[in-house]
Design a protein around this motif. Structure first.
Motif, mmCIF file in Angstrom:
data_model
loop_
_atom_site.group_PDB
_atom_site.id
_atom_site.type_symbol
_atom_site.label_atom_id
_atom_site.label_comp_id
_atom_site.label_asym_id
_atom_site.label_seq_id
_atom_site.Cartn_x
_atom_site.Cartn_y
_atom_site.Cartn_z
ATOM 1 N N GLY A 62 0.762 -1.238 0.000
ATOM 2 C CA GLY A 62 0.000 0.000 0.000
ATOM 3 C C GLY A 62 0.793 1.289 0.000
ATOM 4 N N VAL A 63 2.092 1.252 -0.306
ATOM 5 C CA VAL A 63 2.855 2.500 -0.333
ATOM 6 C C VAL A 63 3.114 2.990 -1.752
ATOM 7 C CG1 VAL A 63 3.925 2.149 1.915
ATOM 8 C CG2 VAL A 63 5.090 1.320 -0.119
ATOM 9 N N ALA A 64 2.901 2.154 -2.744
ATOM 10 C CA ALA A 64 3.054 2.547 -4.148
ATOM 11 C C ALA A 64 1.782 2.158 -4.896
ATOM 12 C CB ALA A 64 4.259 1.857 -4.779
ATOM 13 N N VAL A 65 1.480 2.906 -5.929
ATOM 14 C CA VAL A 65 0.318 2.599 -6.771
ATOM 15 C C VAL A 65 0.715 2.716 -8.231
ATOM 16 C CG1 VAL A 65 -1.439 3.312 -5.093
ATOM 17 C CG2 VAL A 65 -0.530 4.983 -6.700
ATOM 18 N N SER A 66 0.053 1.936 -9.072
ATOM 19 C CA SER A 66 0.313 2.050 -10.506
ATOM 20 C C SER A 66 -0.576 3.146 -11.085
ATOM 21 C CB SER A 66 0.074 0.720 -11.213
ATOM 22 O OG SER A 66 -1.276 0.358 -11.101
ATOM 23 N N VAL A 67 -0.062 3.789 -12.099
ATOM 24 C CA VAL A 67 -0.787 4.857 -12.774
ATOM 25 C C VAL A 67 -1.313 4.273 -14.080
ATOM 26 C CG1 VAL A 67 -0.525 7.125 -13.847
ATOM 27 C CG2 VAL A 67 0.691 6.597 -11.731
ATOM 28 N N PRO A 68 -2.586 4.493 -14.388
ATOM 29 C CA PRO A 68 -3.133 3.923 -15.629
ATOM 30 C C PRO A 68 -2.378 4.389 -16.872
ATOM 31 C CG PRO A 68 -4.872 4.879 -14.262
ATOM 32 C CD PRO A 68 -3.564 5.260 -13.638
ATOM 33 N N LYS A 69 -2.255 3.481 -17.809
ATOM 34 C CA LYS A 69 -1.606 3.814 -19.083
ATOM 35 C C LYS A 69 -2.500 4.780 -19.844
ATOM 36 C CE LYS A 69 0.587 -0.693 -19.337
ATOM 37 N NZ LYS A 69 0.673 -1.964 -20.028
ATOM 38 N N THR A 70 -1.876 5.619 -20.635
ATOM 39 C CA THR A 70 -2.629 6.576 -21.446
ATOM 40 C C THR A 70 -2.212 6.418 -22.901
ATOM 41 O OG1 THR A 70 -0.948 8.303 -21.244
ATOM 42 C CG2 THR A 70 -2.660 8.256 -19.534
ATOM 43 N N ALA A 71 -2.873 7.144 -23.772
ATOM 44 C CA ALA A 71 -2.509 7.108 -25.185
ATOM 45 C C ALA A 71 -1.099 7.669 -25.384
ATOM 46 C CB ALA A 71 -3.517 7.913 -26.010
ATOM 47 N N GLN A 72 -0.707 8.631 -24.542
ATOM 48 C CA GLN A 72 0.624 9.223 -24.651
ATOM 49 C C GLN A 72 1.697 8.329 -24.015
ATOM 50 O OE1 GLN A 72 -1.994 10.973 -23.255
ATOM 51 N NE2 GLN A 72 -2.456 12.257 -25.017
ATOM 52 N N CYS A 73 1.339 7.573 -23.003
ATOM 53 C CA CYS A 73 2.318 6.727 -22.315
ATOM 54 C C CYS A 73 1.737 5.331 -22.112
ATOM 55 C CB CYS A 73 2.713 7.342 -20.968
ATOM 56 S SG CYS A 73 4.020 6.421 -20.165
ATOM 57 N N ARG A 74 2.255 4.395 -22.871
ATOM 58 C CA ARG A 74 1.732 3.032 -22.823
ATOM 59 C C ARG A 74 2.615 2.117 -21.968
ATOM 60 N NH1 ARG A 74 -2.659 2.868 -24.962
ATOM 61 N NH2 ARG A 74 -2.843 0.722 -25.611
ATOM 62 N N VAL A 75 3.412 2.719 -21.100
ATOM 63 C CA VAL A 75 4.312 1.977 -20.224
ATOM 64 C C VAL A 75 3.786 2.098 -18.789
ATOM 65 C CG1 VAL A 75 6.680 1.840 -19.346
ATOM 66 C CG2 VAL A 75 6.268 2.488 -21.719
ATOM 67 N N ALA A 76 3.858 1.017 -18.042
ATOM 68 C CA ALA A 76 3.411 1.054 -16.650
ATOM 69 C C ALA A 76 4.275 2.037 -15.855
ATOM 70 C CB ALA A 76 3.503 -0.336 -16.032
ATOM 71 N N ARG A 77 3.616 2.868 -15.065
ATOM 72 C CA ARG A 77 4.315 3.835 -14.216
ATOM 73 C C ARG A 77 3.772 3.720 -12.799
ATOM 74 N NH1 ARG A 77 2.909 9.200 -16.583
ATOM 75 N NH2 ARG A 77 0.992 8.101 -17.029
ATOM 76 N N TYR A 78 4.605 4.136 -11.847
ATOM 77 C CA TYR A 78 4.236 4.011 -10.433
ATOM 78 C C TYR A 78 4.577 5.300 -9.700
ATOM 79 C CZ TYR A 78 4.018 -0.875 -11.668
ATOM 80 O OH TYR A 78 3.695 -2.057 -12.283
ATOM 81 N N ARG A 79 3.844 5.548 -8.628
ATOM 82 C CA ARG A 79 4.099 6.689 -7.742
ATOM 83 C C ARG A 79 3.764 6.260 -6.321
ATOM 84 N NH1 ARG A 79 -0.577 8.725 -5.961
ATOM 85 N NH2 ARG A 79 -2.450 8.449 -7.200
ATOM 86 N N LEU A 80 4.084 7.108 -5.359
ATOM 87 C CA LEU A 80 3.702 6.806 -3.986
ATOM 88 C C LEU A 80 2.191 6.891 -3.855
ATOM 89 C CD1 LEU A 80 6.309 8.715 -1.798
ATOM 90 C CD2 LEU A 80 6.146 6.265 -2.185
#
Length: 190
Positions: A62-80
């Motif tokens: 529960g300290v990191a979350v994934s950010v949904p992919k978008t049309a501009q960025c199709r790579v998985a990204r994470y943030r706190l």
């Protein structure tokens, strides 16, 4: 936020230094999301899979979350995770304070110790891996690992994680502890 702190405190020691690096990268980039490769930058050399699994472990607690992919960025990204920055920051600071320097202990005047201290004393501001130290001792000593580790354990050297290790293997760099320099000189003179 008590649950994430308890979960962070229960992280197993194996791979913890790597996860601390990932947490620090996420803290530094907050609130911007990063890819796994970006999160791993500047840390211990690990495979992409190791980084991905470590980020997923941080997501599970529960300290990191994934950010949904978008049309501009199709790579998985994470943030706190929202509200996790303070807890993660406290955990990282607590962990960094945990590993105190070894107390200075007397050592016998061994030629092996003297050889390692002579190299480190010649370059007091430089960090060396055991392999780099061994290459500087060529012709004199086949391997500097044992005396280097013993000098660290006795409080003569400082240690940090190297970023040039092989994936899956922790590699440290060493340098002379400035506070122990007078004792190191005495050992060299012995």
């Amino acid at each position: 936020m008590h649950q994430p702190r308890r979960a962070l405190d229960k992280l197993p020691p194996v791979g913890l230094e790597f996860k601390i690096h990932l947490l620090r990268r996420l803290l530094d980039s907050a609130p911007e999301p990063l890819t796994v490769s970006q999160i791993m930058e500047g840390g211990p050399n690990r495979s992409f899979a190791s980084g991905w699994y470590a980020v997923k472990a941080l997501e599970r607690i529960g300290v990191a979350v994934s950010v949904p992919k978008t049309a501009q960025c199709r790579v998985a990204r994470y943030r706190l995770a929202d509200g996790a920055a303070e807890v993660v920051g406290e955990f990282v600071v607590d962990w960094l304070r945990q590993e105190p320097r070894p107390r200075l202990s007397p050592l016998p005047g061994s030629k092996q110790y003297q050889q390692v201290l002579a190299v480190l004393g010649e370059y007091p501001d430089s960090w060396f891996t055991v392999n780099e130290l061994t290459s500087k001792l060529s012709g004199v000593r086949k391997c500097a690992r044992r005396p280097t580790v013993e000098l660290y354990a006795a409080g003569y050297l400082l240690r940090r994680l190297s970023d040039g290790g092989k994936p899956g293997r922790v590699e440290y760099q060493y340098r002379l502890d400035p506070d122990a320099a007078p004792h190191a000189r005495a050992l060299l003179d012995a």
